[in-house]
Scaffold this motif. Structure first.
Motif, mmCIF file in Angstrom:
data_model
loop_
_atom_site.group_PDB
_atom_site.id
_atom_site.type_symbol
_atom_site.label_atom_id
_atom_site.label_comp_id
_atom_site.label_asym_id
_atom_site.label_seq_id
_atom_site.Cartn_x
_atom_site.Cartn_y
_atom_site.Cartn_z
ATOM 1 N N ALA A 60 0.839 -1.217 0.000
ATOM 2 C CA ALA A 60 0.000 0.000 0.000
ATOM 3 C C ALA A 60 0.864 1.254 0.000
ATOM 4 C CB ALA A 60 -0.932 -0.006 1.205
ATOM 5 N N LYS A 61 1.976 1.220 0.766
ATOM 6 C CA LYS A 61 2.831 2.400 0.881
ATOM 7 C C LYS A 61 3.822 2.538 -0.270
ATOM 8 C CE LYS A 61 5.023 3.720 4.506
ATOM 9 N NZ LYS A 61 4.852 5.037 5.099
ATOM 10 N N GLY A 62 4.110 1.420 -0.961
ATOM 11 C CA GLY A 62 5.205 1.433 -1.933
ATOM 12 C C GLY A 62 6.522 1.567 -1.197
ATOM 13 N N ARG A 63 6.629 0.890 -0.059
ATOM 14 C CA ARG A 63 7.803 1.043 0.807
ATOM 15 C C ARG A 63 8.873 0.012 0.482
ATOM 16 N NH1 ARG A 63 8.168 3.064 6.528
ATOM 17 N NH2 ARG A 63 9.726 1.889 7.686
ATOM 18 N N PRO A 64 10.168 0.426 0.432
ATOM 19 C CA PRO A 64 11.246 -0.534 0.184
ATOM 20 C C PRO A 64 11.274 -1.591 1.299
ATOM 21 C CG PRO A 64 12.074 1.735 0.171
ATOM 22 C CD PRO A 64 10.668 1.792 0.643
ATOM 23 N N PRO A 147 4.050 1.671 10.162
ATOM 24 C CA PRO A 147 4.799 2.844 9.707
ATOM 25 C C PRO A 147 3.825 4.005 9.587
ATOM 26 C CG PRO A 147 4.214 1.505 7.835
ATOM 27 C CD PRO A 147 3.656 0.797 9.054
ATOM 28 N N SER A 148 4.321 5.186 9.289
ATOM 29 C CA SER A 148 3.425 6.311 9.037
ATOM 30 C C SER A 148 2.546 5.972 7.826
ATOM 31 C CB SER A 148 4.238 7.580 8.789
ATOM 32 O OG SER A 148 5.268 7.329 7.854
ATOM 33 N N ALA A 149 1.271 6.418 7.873
ATOM 34 C CA ALA A 149 0.276 5.972 6.884
ATOM 35 C C ALA A 149 0.245 6.864 5.643
ATOM 36 C CB ALA A 149 -1.102 5.906 7.540
ATOM 37 N N ASN A 150 1.416 7.077 5.050
ATOM 38 C CA ASN A 150 1.537 7.875 3.822
ATOM 39 C C ASN A 150 2.142 6.999 2.725
ATOM 40 O OD1 ASN A 150 3.849 8.314 5.885
ATOM 41 N ND2 ASN A 150 4.843 8.583 3.900
ATOM 42 N N ARG A 151 2.016 7.432 1.463
ATOM 43 C CA ARG A 151 2.786 6.788 0.407
ATOM 44 C C ARG A 151 4.259 7.065 0.699
ATOM 45 N NH1 ARG A 151 1.707 3.019 -3.271
ATOM 46 N NH2 ARG A 151 3.021 4.042 -4.827
ATOM 47 N N PRO A 155 5.098 13.478 2.854
ATOM 48 C CA PRO A 155 5.028 13.867 4.270
ATOM 49 C C PRO A 155 4.092 12.938 5.043
ATOM 50 C CG PRO A 155 4.749 15.781 2.832
ATOM 51 C CD PRO A 155 4.668 14.572 1.953
ATOM 52 N N SER A 156 4.412 12.663 6.295
ATOM 53 C CA SER A 156 3.567 11.793 7.119
ATOM 54 C C SER A 156 2.201 12.442 7.329
ATOM 55 C CB SER A 156 4.237 11.551 8.469
ATOM 56 O OG SER A 156 5.437 10.857 8.281
ATOM 57 N N PRO A 157 1.162 11.614 7.556
ATOM 58 C CA PRO A 157 -0.190 12.151 7.714
ATOM 59 C C PRO A 157 -0.491 12.564 9.151
ATOM 60 C CG PRO A 157 -0.240 9.758 7.574
ATOM 61 C CD PRO A 157 1.200 10.144 7.557
ATOM 62 N N VAL A 184 5.244 15.437 14.462
ATOM 63 C CA VAL A 184 6.388 14.723 13.866
ATOM 64 C C VAL A 184 6.492 13.357 14.551
ATOM 65 C CG1 VAL A 184 7.727 16.725 13.108
ATOM 66 C CG2 VAL A 184 8.026 15.852 15.441
ATOM 67 N N GLU A 185 7.215 12.433 13.908
ATOM 68 C CA GLU A 185 7.245 11.060 14.385
ATOM 69 C C GLU A 185 8.026 10.906 15.695
ATOM 70 O OE1 GLU A 185 8.158 12.260 11.545
ATOM 71 O OE2 GLU A 185 7.235 11.187 9.881
ATOM 72 N N SER A 186 7.964 9.678 16.216
ATOM 73 C CA SER A 186 8.644 9.378 17.473
ATOM 74 C C SER A 186 10.165 9.458 17.311
ATOM 75 C CB SER A 186 8.266 7.970 17.943
ATOM 76 O OG SER A 186 8.691 6.998 16.993
ATOM 77 N N THR A 237 14.815 9.393 0.622
ATOM 78 C CA THR A 237 14.175 10.713 0.542
ATOM 79 C C THR A 237 12.824 10.598 1.232
ATOM 80 O OG1 THR A 237 15.126 10.933 -1.627
ATOM 81 C CG2 THR A 237 13.434 12.520 -1.040
ATOM 82 N N HIS A 238 12.460 11.617 1.953
ATOM 83 C CA HIS A 238 11.292 11.513 2.806
ATOM 84 C C HIS A 238 10.577 12.840 2.890
ATOM 85 C CE1 HIS A 238 12.293 7.848 5.359
ATOM 86 N NE2 HIS A 238 11.011 7.768 5.108
ATOM 87 N N TYR A 239 9.344 12.774 3.336
ATOM 88 C CA TYR A 239 8.632 13.969 3.777
ATOM 89 C C TYR A 239 8.478 15.024 2.682
ATOM 90 C CZ TYR A 239 10.693 11.734 7.858
ATOM 91 O OH TYR A 239 11.124 10.808 8.755
HETATM 92 MG MG MG Z 1 7.456 7.338 7.711
#
Ligand code: MG
Ligand code: TXA
Length: 345
Positions: A60-64, A147-151, A155-157, A184-186, A237-239
């Protein structure tokens, strides 16, 4: 995948909220993925002991697949089920900061699915400080990889609308309890060595950690580009918003000149700024994200502000820098990662 279910929750003790949490928990038990609010950002949860369920998160995220996920539990007792032991240092951190925006890396005992930890012999664990997250974990009786619920890369949701923007139709459901509190995240702290090491700055500041456990090391890769980060996720690359982001350390005049030059070249310019700078510059779109004197507010509004440019037609976003103190360390870490270009006056 059928339509994504959205459960709206006002108060966790209302009967309708209990029914919603129960329905979401049932979906998790059936190996589906469900987004839920935490005090930091929304997470995308799945049964952390079930490899097939966890695979749906990565899809769903397209996460590595080499980027491990944080496991969310409700209590220290539940944490103990998944680690070989809890070192004294980690005990101290748990007592001081959990539930709260802190993730600790501990030696895994192998009960968490291999794809959650991306093949590592450690596991990241946290107890979120949010009534909906805690209720969900308790009702489904499962550790939740989330994980954060973003693609991946976005940026994180911090709202359910952000989650739906990225993942509508790709996930079973989202529990909507409004905007998250920290923004912002933990903070991720590795507790497997002799000394604690911050792998990712976040909601618990370095100063807060040091008050409780003394000197804390910081992963050298956070400051130096060429060093391999100890937290696998930190190399990506993030956010990033959709338009390229330029991080600019300079005076109001310097920033205004930069805006004017780019306007002259035919570009639409967006500015992401503190309240103080926002009222002093003129650009096509200006978004204020809080006062420099109150960086907690900046953290809360940062991701929403970054995302808000996608409904405009700006070609570039110029963003000011913030002091790297307290929560400012996490804010600047995220901005550095989001930036495609860095300019100093
Ligand atoms: Mg994240
Ligand atoms: O606030 C948060 O932490 C949010 C909410 C949803 O809990 N979650 C979050 O997850 O930010 P994610 O997947 O976006 O970031 C997890 C970070 C990544 O940088 C990952 O590499 C690191 O934690 N991590 C997870 N397990 C690890 C491990 N065993 N060793 C080193 N780093 C780990």
């Amino acid at each position: 995948m059928p339509k994504t279910t959205v459960w709206s929750i006002q108060q966790i003790d209302q009967d309708t909220a209990k029914i919603s949490v129960e329905e979401a928990a049932q979906m998790l038990k059936k190996q589906e993925v469900v987004a839920f609010p935490t005090e930091t950002v929304y997470g995308l949860g799945a049964d952390a002991t079930n490899e097939a369920a966890v695979n749906k998160i990565f899809q769903a995220k397209g996460r590595p697949s080499d980027n491990p996920l944080i496991v969310h539990v409700a209590t220290k007792q539940q944490m103990e089920e998944f680690v070989t032991h809890i070192p004294p240092l980690a005990e101290t951190l748990i007592t001081a900061f959990m539930p709260g925006p802190l993730t600790i890396i501990l030696p895994s005992n192998g009960k968490i699915a291999a794809n959650v930890v991306a093949g590592l012999d450690t596991v990241g664990l946290r107890i979120p400080d949010h009534p909906v997250a805690l209720a969900l974990i308790q009702v489904c009786h499962l550790p939740l990889a989330a994980p954060s619920a973003n693609r991946s890369g976005r940026p994180s949701p911090t709202t359910a609308a952000h989650v739906l923007h990225d993942l509508d139709g790709k996930i079973a459901g989202v529990l909507d309890a409004g905007q998250t509190g920290v923004g912002v995240e933990s903070t991720v702290v590795d507790c497997t060595g002799d000394l604690p090491m911050i792998l990712r700055p976040g909601g618990v500041t370095r100063q807060q950690l040091e008050k409780v456990i003394g000197d804390v090391m910081v992963d050298p890769a956070l400051a130096k580009k060429n060093e391999k980060p100890k937290s696998p996720g930190m190399k990506y690359t993030h956010y990033a918003p959709e338009a390229p982001l330029w991080l600019v350390d300079g005076s109001v005049n310097f920033i205004q000149n930069l805006i004017n030059e780019n306007n002259k070249e035919g570009l639409q310019v967006g500015v992401l700024a503190s309240d103080e700078l926002a009222c002093q510059v003129t650009a096509d779109v200006v978004r204020a994200c809080g006062s420099r004197a109150d960086l907690k507010q900046v953290a809360i509004h940062l991701y929403d502000a970054l995302r808000s440019f996608s409904s405009t037609n700006v070609d570039i976003i110029i963003c000011e820098t913030f002091i790297e103190e307290g929560i400012g360390e996490a804010i600047m870490n995220r901005l550095q990662k989001a930036a495609t270009k860095k300019l100093t006056q």
